[in-house]
Enzyme design. Structure first.
Site, PDB file in Angstrom:
ATOM      1  N   HIS A  54      -7.232  -4.691   5.530  1.00 49.87           N
ATOM      2  CA  HIS A  54      -7.178  -5.809   4.575  1.00 49.87           C
ATOM      3  C   HIS A  54      -6.381  -6.985   5.137  1.00 49.87           C
ATOM      4  CE1 HIS A  54      -8.806  -3.470   1.090  1.00 49.87           C
ATOM      5  NE2 HIS A  54      -8.278  -2.464   1.755  1.00 49.87           N
ATOM      6  N   ASN A  99     -10.274  -1.996  -5.189  1.00 49.17           N
ATOM      7  CA  ASN A  99     -11.361  -2.577  -4.403  1.00 49.17           C
ATOM      8  C   ASN A  99     -12.450  -3.073  -5.341  1.00 49.17           C
ATOM      9  OD1 ASN A  99     -10.294  -2.145  -1.832  1.00 49.17           O
ATOM     10  ND2 ASN A  99     -11.309  -0.159  -1.566  1.00 49.17           N
TER      11      ASN A  99
HETATM   12 FE1  HDD Z   1      -5.237   0.784   1.096  1.00 46.24          FE
HETATM   13  C1  HDD Z   1      -3.851  -2.158   1.954  1.00 46.24           C
HETATM   14  C2  HDD Z   1      -7.053  -0.787  -1.391  1.00 46.24           C
HETATM   15  C3  HDD Z   1      -6.925   3.724   0.436  1.00 46.24           C
HETATM   16  C4  HDD Z   1      -3.202   2.404   3.214  1.00 46.24           C
HETATM   17  N1  HDD Z   1      -5.433  -1.106   0.426  1.00 46.24           N
HETATM   18  C5  HDD Z   1      -4.754  -2.184   0.921  1.00 46.24           C
HETATM   19  C6  HDD Z   1      -5.141  -3.361   0.196  1.00 46.24           C
HETATM   20  C7  HDD Z   1      -6.046  -2.973  -0.746  1.00 46.24           C
HETATM   21  C8  HDD Z   1      -6.224  -1.548  -0.599  1.00 46.24           C
HETATM   22  C9  HDD Z   1      -6.746  -3.850  -1.758  1.00 46.24           C
HETATM   23  C10 HDD Z   1      -4.647  -4.760   0.477  1.00 46.24           C
HETATM   24  C11 HDD Z   1      -3.471  -5.129  -0.365  1.00 46.24           C
HETATM   25  C12 HDD Z   1      -3.080  -6.547  -0.088  1.00 46.24           C
HETATM   26  O1  HDD Z   1      -3.865  -7.439  -0.437  1.00 46.24           O
HETATM   27  O2  HDD Z   1      -2.015  -6.738   0.486  1.00 46.24           O
HETATM   28  N2  HDD Z   1      -6.756   1.337  -0.163  1.00 46.24           N
HETATM   29  C13 HDD Z   1      -7.284   0.566  -1.171  1.00 46.24           C
HETATM   30  C14 HDD Z   1      -8.131   1.391  -1.998  1.00 46.24           C
HETATM   31  C15 HDD Z   1      -8.102   2.651  -1.476  1.00 46.24           C
HETATM   32  C16 HDD Z   1      -7.223   2.620  -0.331  1.00 46.24           C
HETATM   33  C17 HDD Z   1      -8.872   0.907  -3.231  1.00 46.24           C
HETATM   34  C18 HDD Z   1      -8.790   3.896  -1.952  1.00 46.24           C
HETATM   35  C19 HDD Z   1      -9.065   4.126  -3.191  1.00 46.24           C
HETATM   36  N3  HDD Z   1      -5.113   2.702   1.740  1.00 46.24           N
HETATM   37  C20 HDD Z   1      -5.867   3.774   1.328  1.00 46.24           C
HETATM   38  C21 HDD Z   1      -5.377   4.981   1.934  1.00 46.24           C
HETATM   39  C22 HDD Z   1      -4.296   4.614   2.718  1.00 46.24           C
HETATM   40  C23 HDD Z   1      -4.166   3.182   2.577  1.00 46.24           C
HETATM   41  C24 HDD Z   1      -5.937   6.368   1.705  1.00 46.24           C
HETATM   42  C25 HDD Z   1      -3.393   5.446   3.583  1.00 46.24           C
HETATM   43  C26 HDD Z   1      -3.231   6.715   3.486  1.00 46.24           C
HETATM   44  N4  HDD Z   1      -3.840   0.208   2.423  1.00 46.24           N
HETATM   45  C27 HDD Z   1      -3.084   1.057   3.156  1.00 46.24           C
HETATM   46  C28 HDD Z   1      -1.997   0.369   3.952  1.00 46.24           C
HETATM   47  C29 HDD Z   1      -2.184  -1.125   3.520  1.00 46.24           C
HETATM   48  C30 HDD Z   1      -3.384  -1.040   2.591  1.00 46.24           C
HETATM   49  C31 HDD Z   1      -1.974   0.657   5.384  1.00 46.24           C
HETATM   50  C32 HDD Z   1      -2.304  -2.159   4.618  1.00 46.24           C
HETATM   51  C33 HDD Z   1      -1.425  -3.286   4.206  1.00 46.24           C
HETATM   52  C34 HDD Z   1      -0.699  -2.811   3.057  1.00 46.24           C
HETATM   53  O3  HDD Z   1      -1.089  -1.542   2.762  1.00 46.24           O
HETATM   54  O4  HDD Z   1       0.141  -3.408   2.438  1.00 46.24           O
HETATM   55  O5  HDD Z   1      -0.774   0.869   3.606  1.00 46.24           O
END
Ligand code: HDD
Length: 703
Positions: A87, A160
């Site tokens: 993202h 999402n």
């Molecule tokens: Fe995630 C960012 C949505 C599964 C780990 N995720 C991130 C963002 C969104 C989502 C919208 C951007 C937030 C922003 O605008 O700063 N992610 C989802 C959805 C998931 C999902 C709807 C499943 C239902 N994500 C998911 C899993 C993991 C992560 C299973 C790790 C085990 N996601 C992250 C992250 C991020 C992230 C690496 C990257 C930047 C942040 O968190 O702040 O931790």
């Protein structure tokens, strides 16, 4: 020979009145001279010359004592922070959430106690796979992350625009993300799932099949953030005052209805305006057209969970809206852009574990893993455990704790006491009544690495999604799969995917196989459990079935030329205003045109920079000479040919005929081509536009 140094001419403001200005976080210091701010170093020292480094002679070696130069370059060298690992490309806006009615019967969450209460909000939309500088119209999931600054702490719904996910267990997240990102040896493709690694992983991961149907649908190429749904995906819990639990799923419904573009259009938009989605949100909010979504909840109890066909803790499944009708509980309005992109949109930190009292987690294994990951990633990205001191992340309610020190600490506990319990009688204490409590769920189970058997049906809801689409949308899914798999070099991967598709829908699998040149269909993939029979279609899953009721918020691009009919344009503008739609003029030259009645009409685009893919519908209001002249220009011919191929409604003045002919479009080809023969016909055109596209044309244009 010694050279004469040239004294740089510069304006140095005379300082009459030295005022110390402090920004929100106290980080900005500027001395002022009347209304002209004097440039200073970050330490506050006024700068006399910002054009030349301090050196011996001109030219000559630079001096290390030039603290202004060193500080400026040092800061510049450190401007970038790591982009989000997923993202990375996103765009945010401020707004508010307004509660419709008290939900005190199901949750004690403060935000849902009082009808009419307004809670400040910040939302960030994003793509998943691409880097920060990638194009907006990549075929990808869109992030829909909402931060609600409630009176009892920040609540983040990190969702999402798709209600299910690729994987069931967070331990697989690095794998699915590695597979979609650029391949590690070659460093491409950027922001694309159309490559071997992604489809290799997917075809080896049957649990992703439901999500794949969504990602290959037009949901993954939305027309605007404003026309997308958002989903919290997981099942959460509401807890009432007695800690009784009700399961809840969160859904955001756009007031302007759903809308996507077609793939051929998406590819061209990325070239014409890689910031298409950003610009759209910026323009809408800056012009006072504030986008709005309703927050809906699907509420259910344990009995429903036990009787439902699928496990409500499985994030690859949804609960059809026809089974549990989403109940609107409030609205989200975005009405202000950030003052600074980096300070707010880039530094905002969303975390699934940010929940206020009254909202609790379920045992969805993906959610449980996310609750670990989001805190961890902020330290890497923002560089300090004090990231909550950044204004965009700080709560807007009173807060008090004993966390202290660390990099960039902006606020530390005041006074002697920085621990509790203490006998100084100082500082905050816990409150068992107001504080967060978890649902007291009895668990008696072995510690093991397990996947519930109730998560094993990977095809039934994928099929339900496919069968719930209109024929047009089904065709788009088949085309998307074909395109993506055509980019895989390894035929084994293609065949493995087709074997899964055959389990979802035989005709879909066969159609994709045919286009991929697979002559003998593979055996359908082995399913862990036999798929259920056909589930009833769910019309809520189709974009076309859930389009807008009006053309409000959409854009008409009008190709104009010198000598065009000014009255017709005026009528078009008036009808569009009445509908809430926007008109932009596209002219042969920068600056605009002069109409037949001698009026100068400023244009927003020159034809080469204003292709029809940027608009929802187009009109051609041309003079005979204008049409002749434009017929010779490729950009003008493409304007018409693309609008036609993308099934858009096209209105035209009679004089436009030569341009149609050269663009290879018959002006009477179908009812989507609307002759403008007077001001009354303009209203008819705007009414047709409400349908957004004439999908019936698609078979003829063979997109
Ligand atoms: Fe995630 C960012 C949505 C599964 C780990 N995720 C991130 C963002 C969104 C989502 C919208 C951007 C937030 C922003 O605008 O700063 N992610 C989802 C959805 C998931 C999902 C709807 C499943 C239902 N994500 C998911 C899993 C993991 C992560 C299973 C790790 C085990 N996601 C992250 C992250 C991020 C992230 C690496 C990257 C930047 C942040 O968190 O702040 O931790």
């Amino acid at each position: 020979m010694a050279r004469q140094a040239t004294e740089t001419k510069r304006t140095t403001a005379k300082i009459h009145d030295q005022t110390l200005l402090r920004g929100d976080g106290g980080e900005l210091h500027q001395t002022r001279a009347g209304d002209v701010a004097v440039l200073t170093t970050a330490q506050g020292a006024p700068v006399a010359d910002d054009q030349n480094t301090l050196r011996v002679g001109a030219p000559g070696p630079s001096l290390i004592e030039d603290f202004h130069f060193r500080e400026k370059i040092f800061h510049f060298d450190h401007e970038r922070i790591p982009e989000r690992v997923v993202h990375a490309r996103g765009y945010g806006a401020h707004g508010y959430f307004e509660t419709y009615e008290s939900l005190a019967d199901v949750t004690r969450a403060d935000i849902f106690q009082r009808a009419g209460e307004k809670t400040p909000a910040f939302v960030r939309f994003s793509t998943v796979a691409g880097s920060e500088g990638s194009a907006d119209l990549a075929r990808d999931v869109r992030g829909f992350a909402v931060k609600l600054y409630t009176r009892e702490g920040n609540w983040d719904i990190v969702g999402n625009n798709i209600p299910v996910f690729f994987i069931q267990d967070a331990i697989k997240f690095p794998d699915v993300i590695h597979s979609v990102k650029p391949e590690p040896d070659r460093g491409f493709p950027q922001a694309q799932s159309a490559h071997d690694n992604f489809w290799d992983f997917i075809s080896l991961t049957p649990e992703s099949m439901h999500m794949i149907m969504w990602v290959m649908s037009d949901r993954a190429i939305p027309r605007s953030f404003r026309f997308m749904e958002g989903f919290g995906v997981h099942t959460f819990r509401f807890l009432d005052a007695r800690d009784e639990s009700t399961f809840v799923k969160f859904l955001w419904k756009p007031k302007l209805g759903l809308q996507s573009v077609v793939w051929n259009e998406a590819v061209k938009i990325n070239g014409a305006d890689p910031d298409f989605h950003r610009r759209d949100l910026w323009n809408a909010i800056q012009s006072g057209n504030f986008p709005e979504w309703e927050l809906c909840v699907q509420l259910f109890d344990q009995d429903f969970a036990d009787s439902f066909d699928f496990d409500v803790l499985d994030p690859t499944k949804l609960i059809p809206e026809e089974i549990i009708k989403p109940r609107p509980v409030g609205r989200l309005v975005l009405d202000r852009m950030p003052d600074n992109f980096f300070a707010e949109t880039e530094q905002v930190a969303f975390m699934t574990q940010n929940v206020p009292p009254g909202i609790d987690f379920s045992n969805d294994p993906l959610l449980q893993g996310r609750n670990f990951s989001y805190l961890d990633t902020q330290l890497k990205r923002l560089g300090s455990p004090n990231f909550t001191h950044i204004p965009i992340n700080a709560p807007k309610c009173p807060f008090a704790h004993f966390q202290q020190d660390g990099h960039m600490a902006m606020r530390n506990p005041v006074g002697r006491t920085n621990y509790q319990p203490n006998s100084h009688g100082e500082g905050p204490r816990e409150d068992p009544v107001r504080g967060t409590r978890s649902f007291r769920e009895p668990i008696d189970a072995p510690k093991a690495r397990l996947r519930p058997e109730s998560f094993a049906d990977h095809y039934s809801q994928a099929r339900q999604f496919f069968l719930s689409q209109t024929v047009t949308e089904q065709k788009h899914i088949a085309m998307a799969l074909t395109f993506e798999l055509s980019k895989c070099e390894n035929p084994v991967i293609r065949e493995r995917m087709v074997a899964h598709l055959l389990n979802i829908d035989e005709a879909l699998g066969a159609a994709v196989a045919d286009k991929l040149g697979i002559e003998k269909l593979p055996k359908p993939a082995d399913a862990a459990v036999p798929p259920r029979g056909d589930l009833p279609a769910s019309p809520a899953l189709s974009i076309i079935e859930n389009g807008p009721e009006s053309f409000a918020g959409r854009k008409i691009g009008v190709l104009v030329s010198n000598g065009c009919d000014g009255r017709l344009l005026k009528a078009l503008q008036a009808a569009a205003d009445k509908e809430g739609a926007i008109v932009e003029l596209v002219a042969p030259k920068v600056g605009g045109v002069t109409s037949a009645d001698g009026k100068h009409l400023p244009a927003q685009h020159m034809i080469d920079g204003g292709p029809s893919v940027l608009f929802d519908a187009v009109a051609l209001v041309l003079s005979a000479e204008g049409a002749e002249m434009l017929a010779k220009e490729a950009a003008a011919r493409d304007f018409v040919a693309d609008a036609f191929a993308h099934c858009k409604f096209i209105a035209f003045s009679a004089e436009a005929a030569p341009l149609f002919e050269k663009a290879g479009v018959a002006p009477d080809a179908d009812e989507g081509l609307v002759p403008l023969d007077g001001t009354a016909s303009v209203t008819g055109f705007i009414e047709s536009c409400r349908k957004l596209r004439l999908w019936a044309r698609e078979a003829a244009v063979k997109l």
